[in-house]
Design an enzyme around this catalytic site. Structure first.
Site, PDB file in Angstrom:
ATOM      1  CG  ASP A   1      -0.236  -0.039   2.565  1.00 60.31           C
ATOM      2  OD1 ASP A   1       1.012  -0.169   2.596  1.00 60.31           O
ATOM      3  OD2 ASP A   1      -0.930   0.059   3.597  1.00 60.31           O
TER       4      ASP A   1
ATOM      5  CE1 TYR B   1       9.485  -2.331  -0.571  1.00 65.96           C
ATOM      6  CE2 TYR B   1       8.025  -0.910   0.705  1.00 65.96           C
ATOM      7  CZ  TYR B   1       8.293  -2.135   0.113  1.00 65.96           C
ATOM      8  OH  TYR B   1       7.375  -3.162   0.201  1.00 65.96           O
TER       9      TYR B   1
ATOM     10  CE  LYS C   1       6.783  -4.298  -4.009  1.00 63.91           C
ATOM     11  NZ  LYS C   1       7.125  -5.733  -4.270  1.00 63.91           N
TER      12      LYS C   1
HETATM   13  P1  NAD Z   1      11.748  -9.835   2.897  1.00 64.40           P
HETATM   14  O1  NAD Z   1      12.741  -8.741   2.791  1.00 64.40           O
HETATM   15  O2  NAD Z   1      11.523 -10.493   4.204  1.00 64.40           O
HETATM   16  O3  NAD Z   1      12.127 -10.997   1.852  1.00 64.40           O
HETATM   17  C1  NAD Z   1      12.527 -10.724   0.555  1.00 64.40           C
HETATM   18  C2  NAD Z   1      13.116 -12.006  -0.042  1.00 64.40           C
HETATM   19  O4  NAD Z   1      13.477 -11.735  -1.407  1.00 64.40           O
HETATM   20  C3  NAD Z   1      14.379 -12.486   0.667  1.00 64.40           C
HETATM   21  O5  NAD Z   1      14.305 -13.869   0.912  1.00 64.40           O
HETATM   22  C4  NAD Z   1      15.494 -12.154  -0.319  1.00 64.40           C
HETATM   23  O6  NAD Z   1      16.597 -13.047  -0.247  1.00 64.40           O
HETATM   24  C5  NAD Z   1      14.769 -12.260  -1.645  1.00 64.40           C
HETATM   25  N1  NAD Z   1      15.436 -11.469  -2.685  1.00 64.40           N
HETATM   26  C6  NAD Z   1      15.840 -10.163  -2.591  1.00 64.40           C
HETATM   27  N2  NAD Z   1      16.444  -9.788  -3.737  1.00 64.40           N
HETATM   28  C7  NAD Z   1      16.401 -10.868  -4.574  1.00 64.40           C
HETATM   29  C8  NAD Z   1      16.843 -11.095  -5.897  1.00 64.40           C
HETATM   30  N3  NAD Z   1      17.471 -10.137  -6.617  1.00 64.40           N
HETATM   31  N4  NAD Z   1      16.628 -12.304  -6.447  1.00 64.40           N
HETATM   32  C9  NAD Z   1      16.003 -13.277  -5.741  1.00 64.40           C
HETATM   33  N5  NAD Z   1      15.583 -13.129  -4.477  1.00 64.40           N
HETATM   34  C10 NAD Z   1      15.776 -11.927  -3.905  1.00 64.40           C
HETATM   35  O7  NAD Z   1      10.400  -9.235   2.316  1.00 64.40           O
HETATM   36  P2  NAD Z   1       8.884  -9.526   2.768  1.00 64.40           P
HETATM   37  O8  NAD Z   1       8.548  -8.632   3.907  1.00 64.40           O
HETATM   38  O9  NAD Z   1       8.669 -10.982   2.870  1.00 64.40           O
HETATM   39  O10 NAD Z   1       8.109  -8.951   1.496  1.00 64.40           O
HETATM   40  C11 NAD Z   1       7.837  -9.792   0.383  1.00 64.40           C
HETATM   41  C12 NAD Z   1       7.093  -8.992  -0.675  1.00 64.40           C
HETATM   42  O11 NAD Z   1       5.883  -8.478  -0.117  1.00 64.40           O
HETATM   43  C13 NAD Z   1       7.867  -7.772  -1.186  1.00 64.40           C
HETATM   44  O12 NAD Z   1       7.642  -7.672  -2.577  1.00 64.40           O
HETATM   45  C14 NAD Z   1       7.249  -6.594  -0.436  1.00 64.40           C
HETATM   46  O13 NAD Z   1       7.333  -5.411  -1.199  1.00 64.40           O
HETATM   47  C15 NAD Z   1       5.812  -7.078  -0.312  1.00 64.40           C
HETATM   48  N6  NAD Z   1       5.064  -6.542   0.858  1.00 64.40           N
HETATM   49  C16 NAD Z   1       5.597  -6.615   2.124  1.00 64.40           C
HETATM   50  C17 NAD Z   1       4.858  -6.154   3.209  1.00 64.40           C
HETATM   51  C18 NAD Z   1       5.386  -6.265   4.614  1.00 64.40           C
HETATM   52  O14 NAD Z   1       4.742  -5.741   5.548  1.00 64.40           O
HETATM   53  N7  NAD Z   1       6.498  -6.926   4.856  1.00 64.40           N
HETATM   54  C19 NAD Z   1       3.593  -5.603   2.997  1.00 64.40           C
HETATM   55  C20 NAD Z   1       3.087  -5.537   1.688  1.00 64.40           C
HETATM   56  C21 NAD Z   1       3.829  -6.020   0.627  1.00 64.40           C
END
Ligand code: NAD
Ligand code: TYD
Length: 355
Positions: A135, A159, A163
């Protein structure tokens, strides 16, 4: 209902990806094979899925790869005959994006583009590309109102800007090439396996250890909190029954100022762990620190579309979700210690000395 046979999950060793893979294989009745593709950056922890690999044998595969590496990714998509992609892989921490945006631009924009292009080249086989987004692309709300699928984009951090770019690419690949893309824009997640640089696990662990609890600014920034399993259920619902080309906003209808979240965590840690040596409540550890530059004031989601069209609703409340989460971090010290060693610690030491 769509029955994917070979589902590629990018970023499956991160917080939400690992919870999603657990949800698919342990709860959702998914009958196909999951291929977790992760570069294993500082934010990943393979230990989050150790037991899954043991319990599910060939239904769970892991490939260490960078999503920006076109050739390797093409090889993986073809070798596993991928018919669906759920794309989580990203750089995800706002504070890091402020200090050093490079990896955010690379992974979140170039990486997403690379995957979309590879999927487009395999259009006959790949029947769903699900893009997991946030969001934060909508910017910041004032005291009233909600983000919805109709809200214009207005990202404020490197960031959220990266996105936003990835969301636009996902949309364009549907509009221009007919790629069957769905996107979810979700609010702040919390729960097991979250890397302890984000608010909730950081506060739990610092509170446990009697360390200062760094609250940015006045602590009154508002986030809409969603338990991670509820987010996973939403993504799976959209992948199965969502309309290609459509976007779905996902949230917990659980708006809280940061200070209220931190108070709740302090009270739960006080209740579940031994008292501090001096007998004070953990609330006494709260330390106000310099505000984050460009700090969005308020996020809140109107998730009527996914509720009404697809029948999704969050199962956890603020009370039950935080209770479970604190219990999990207190009961999983081995995971916590492993994830806090190494590069993360060095980064914190270099960038947060002012605290
Ligand atoms: P995170 O940072 O915990 O995990 C990200 C993962 O992506 C890691 O395992 C990392 O090794 C992998 N990664 C990073 N760069 C990479 C690359 N170049 N190639 C392959 N793997 C790669 O993130 P998260 O909190 O689990 O978020 C996951 C997704 O959800 C993201 O796209 C984030 O934008 C989205 N999101 C997160 C939240 C939140 O509250 N955490 C909320 C909404 C959306
Ligand atoms: P965070 O977990 O980084 O998620 P996001 O920035 O994606 O919303 O932060 C959640 C909120 O908590 C945000 O308003 C910033 C604030 N915050 C603190 O006050 N102290 C901290 O140490 C951290 C990491 C975040």
């Amino acid at each position: 209902m769509t029955n994917f046979k070979n589902l590629i999950v990018t970023g499956g060793s991160g917080f939400i990806g690992a919870n999603f893979i657990r949800y698919l294989l342990d709860e959702a009745g998914f009958a196909g094979r999951v291929i977790n593709v992760d570069a294993l950056t500082y934010a990943a922890n393979p230990a989050s899925l150790e037991d899954v690999a043991q319990r599910h044998g060939r239904r769970y595969c892991f490939e260490r790869a960078d999503i920006c590496d076109r050739e390797t990714m093409a090889g993986i998509l073809d070798r596993y005959e991928a018919d669906a992609i759920c794309h989580f892989a990203a750089e995800s921490h706002v504070d890091r994006s402020i200090v050093k945006p490079d990896d955010f631009i690379r992974t979140n924009i170039i990486g997403t583009y690379t995957l979309l292009q590879l999927a487009r080249e395999r259009a006959g086989r790949i029947v769903r590309f699900h893009h997991v987004s946030t969001d934060e692309v909508f910017g910041s709300l004032g005291a009233a109102g909600y983000f919805s699928e109709a809200t214009p984009y207005s990202p404020n951090s490197p960031y959220s800007a990266s996105k936003a770019a990835s969301d636009h690419l996902a949309r364009a690949y549907h509009e221009t090439y007919g790629l069957p893309v769905t996107t979810t824009n979700c609010s702040n997640n919390y729960g097991p396996y979250q890397f302890p640089e984000k608010l909730v696990p950081l506060m739990i662990l610092n509170a446990l250890e009697g360390k200062p609890l760094p609250v940015y600014g006045d602590g009154l920034n508002v986030r809409d909190w969603l338990y991670v399993r509820d987010h996973c259920a939403a993504i799976w619902t959209v992948m199965q029954r969502g309309t290609a080309g459509r976007v779905y906003c996902v949230g917990g209808r659980c708006e809280k100022p940061n200070l209220e979240v931190v108070h709740r965590i302090c009270d739960l840690v006080d209740a579940q762990a031994p008292k501090l040596a001096d007998g004070r409540s953990r609330r006494a550890l709260i330390t106000y620190v310099k505000d984050r530059p460009g700090h969005d004031r308020r996020y809140a989601i109107d998730c009527t579309r996914i509720e009404q069209e697809l029948g999704w609703k969050p199962a956890e409340t603020f009370e039950s979700g935080f209770e479970r989460t604190v219990r999990w971090y207190l009961g999983n010290r081995k995971w916590v210690d492993a994830v806090r060693s190494g590069e993360y610690r060095r980064w914190m030491d270099q960038n947060y000395t002012q605290r």
